[in-house]
Design an enzyme around this catalytic site. Structure first.
Site, mmCIF file in Angstrom:
data_model
loop_
_atom_site.group_PDB
_atom_site.id
_atom_site.type_symbol
_atom_site.label_atom_id
_atom_site.label_comp_id
_atom_site.label_asym_id
_atom_site.label_seq_id
_atom_site.Cartn_x
_atom_site.Cartn_y
_atom_site.Cartn_z
ATOM 1 N N ASP A 2 -25.299 -8.363 22.842
ATOM 2 C CA ASP A 2 -26.667 -8.753 23.204
ATOM 3 C C ASP A 2 -27.281 -9.441 21.991
ATOM 4 O OD1 ASP A 2 -29.374 -8.830 24.389
ATOM 5 O OD2 ASP A 2 -28.587 -7.375 25.814
ATOM 6 N N HIS A 46 -25.958 -12.532 22.068
ATOM 7 C CA HIS A 46 -26.853 -13.479 22.731
ATOM 8 C C HIS A 46 -27.649 -14.328 21.748
ATOM 9 C CE1 HIS A 46 -26.986 -10.804 26.636
ATOM 10 N NE2 HIS A 46 -25.772 -11.238 26.325
#
Length: 362
Positions: free
Chosen positions: A201, A223
Site C-alpha cells: 500500500d 502504492h
C-alpha cells in the site's frame, strides 16, 4: 586537609543538587522481558530496554505516557502472539523520547498469520505502531518485518523517524494488503529520513498535517508517495510538504494526490523533487479530485483546493499498460502549479485529464 566545615558545606551543596535534579536523573535503567513488566515499570526508568519480548495475544506493548526524556531500546527479537483484533501492537507517547534498535534486533510481526488478501476487510488485523502524542521525539534504526496491516500511524508534533526498515516483501505472495508504511495525520513537524519500505500500500500517506518532510526513501511494491485522500475528516488541511530524493519501484503509482469528492479542505505548498520511478503499473503521476468511498468516480469536485504544487525532476518509466500522467481537477480548484523536468514515459497518454493548470502536461 579539608576542614569539617568545608566538608559539611560540600555535602549540603551536593544534597541541594540532588534535590533539584530533574525526574529523569533520579530514575534508572530498566530491562524488561515482558510487556506487562514494561507497562507496570515504565515510569521509573530513564532508559527502557525491551529484551526479546513476546507480546501476548490481543495485547498492546504499552509505552504510552512515558516520562519526558526517556530512552527506549528494542533488543533481540520482539514478537506478538496471534489474535484477530484491531491493535495496535505497539503504542508510544511522551515528549523528548528517543527510540532506537540495538544491533541485530528485529520486530517480527509475522503478519502472514493475518494476511488474507483483504486488508482492512476479512480477518480483523492489528495495526502495528501508534506514534500518537510522541512529540519532540525520534525513532531511529528500527527493523520491522511483516506487519499485519498499516505500520506507523503518526499523530505527533516535531517527530523524526530515521533509517526505518519495513520489510513486508512476503506479503507480495502471501496476501498482504493495506500495509501502509507511514500514515500521517493531525501532525505538525514530521520528518521521515532514509526509510526502506517493501509493502502493499502507500509508502507514505498524508491525510492532514503541516511541515512534513520525507527524504531519501526507497519504496518498493506498494502504492507510492501519496497525499490523501484529503477531505471528510475532522482535519482536512495538508500544507508545506516536501517529498524528495526518493525512488519508487514496482508499485501501482509513484506520485499521487487525491481528494474526496464533495468534501472541503485544502492541499497547498507541496513539493515533489528528485523522484525516480520504475515498474509502475497504474499511474506515474496522478492528481485527482473524485474519490468517494475510497474509489475514484471520474467526476471531480472543487471543494478541496490543490494549490502551489511543485513537481521538479520527477522522472522514470511506467509499464506499457499504465498511464504516464493523469490529472483530474474540479473547476478552478487546481492552481499555481510549477512543473520542471517532469518526464514519465513508457505508458499510455490519458485522454480524460480535466481542469489542470496549463503549466502541467497530461
Amino acid at each position: 586537609m579539608h576542614s569539617f566545615a568545608s566538608l559539611l558545606a560540600y555535602g549540603l551543596a551536593a544534597s541541594a543538587t540532588l534535590a533539584s535534579a530533574s525526574p529523569i536523573e533520579a530514575r534508572g535503567s530498566c530491562t524488561f522481558k515482558t510487556a506487562a513488566a514494561a507497562k507496570a515499570g515504565k515510569a521509573g526508568c530513564s532508559t527502557i530496554t525491551l529484551d526479546n519480548i513476546e507480546v501476548p495475544a490481543g495485547t498492546t506493548l504499552d509505552l504510552t505516557g512515558l516520562t519526558s526524556g526517556t530512552k527506549v531500546i528494542f533488543e533481540g527479537t520482539t514478537t506478538f502472539d496471534y489474535e484477530e483484533w484491531a491493535g495496535p501492537l505497539i503504542s508510544m507517547s511522551g515528549k523528548d523520547i528517543t527510540v532506537t534498535g540495538a544491533s541485530g534486533h528485529l520486530i517480527n510481526c509475522d503478519g502472514a498469520r493475518w494476511w488474507d488478501g483483504k486488508g482492512t476487510s476479512g480477518k480483523k488485523k492489528p495495526k502495528f505502531f501508534y506514534a500518537h502524542g510522541l512529540d519532540s521525539s525520534s525513532i531511529t534504526g528500527l527493523n520491522i518485518k511483516n506487519t499485519p496491516l498499516m505500520a506507523f500511524s503518526v499523530q505527533a508534533d516535531d517527530i523524526t523517524l530515521t533509517d526505518i526498515t519495513i520489510n513486508n516483501a512476503d506479503g507480495d505472495t502471501l496476501g498482504g494488503h493495506n500495509t501502509d508504511a507511514f500514515d500521517v495525520g493531525n501532525s505538525v513537524g514530521v520528518n521521515i529520513i532514509k526509510p526502506w519500505v517493501h509493502n502493499q500500500d502507500d509508502c507514505l500517506a498524508i491525510n492532514s498535517g503541516e511541515n512534513i518532510w520525507f527524504t531519501s526513501g526507497t519504496c518498493i511494491g506498494g502504492h507510492g508517495l501519496s497525499i490523501g485522500s484529503v477531505g471528510g475528516r475532522s482535519n482536512n488541511v495538508v500544507k508545506n510538504v516536501t517529498i524528495e530524493h526518493s525512488t519508487v519501484s514496482n508499485s501501482e503509482n509513484a506520485v499521487r494526490i487525491k481528494t474526496v469528492s464533495g468534501a472541503t479542505g485544502s492541499v497547498s505548498e507541496i513539493t515533489y523533487s528528485n523522484i525516480v520511478m520504475s515498474g509502475i503499473s497504474d499511474y506515474g503521476v496522478v492528481i485527482q479530485q473524485d474519490y468517494e468511498d475510497g474509489k475514484p468516480t471520474g467526476k471531480p469536485t472543487n471543494g478541496v483546493t490543490i494549490t502551489d504544487v511543485k513537481l521538479e525532476s520527477v522522472t522514470g518509466t511506467v509499464d506499457s499498460k499504465a498511464t504516464d500522467i493523469y490529472l483530474l481537477c474540479g473547476s478552478g480548484s487546481c492552481s499555481d502549479w510549477t512543473w520542471d523536468d517532469v518526464k514519465v514515459t513508457g505508458g499510455k497518454k490519458s485522454t480524460a485529464c480535466k481542469n489542470y493548470p496549463s503549466v502541467a502536461s497530461c
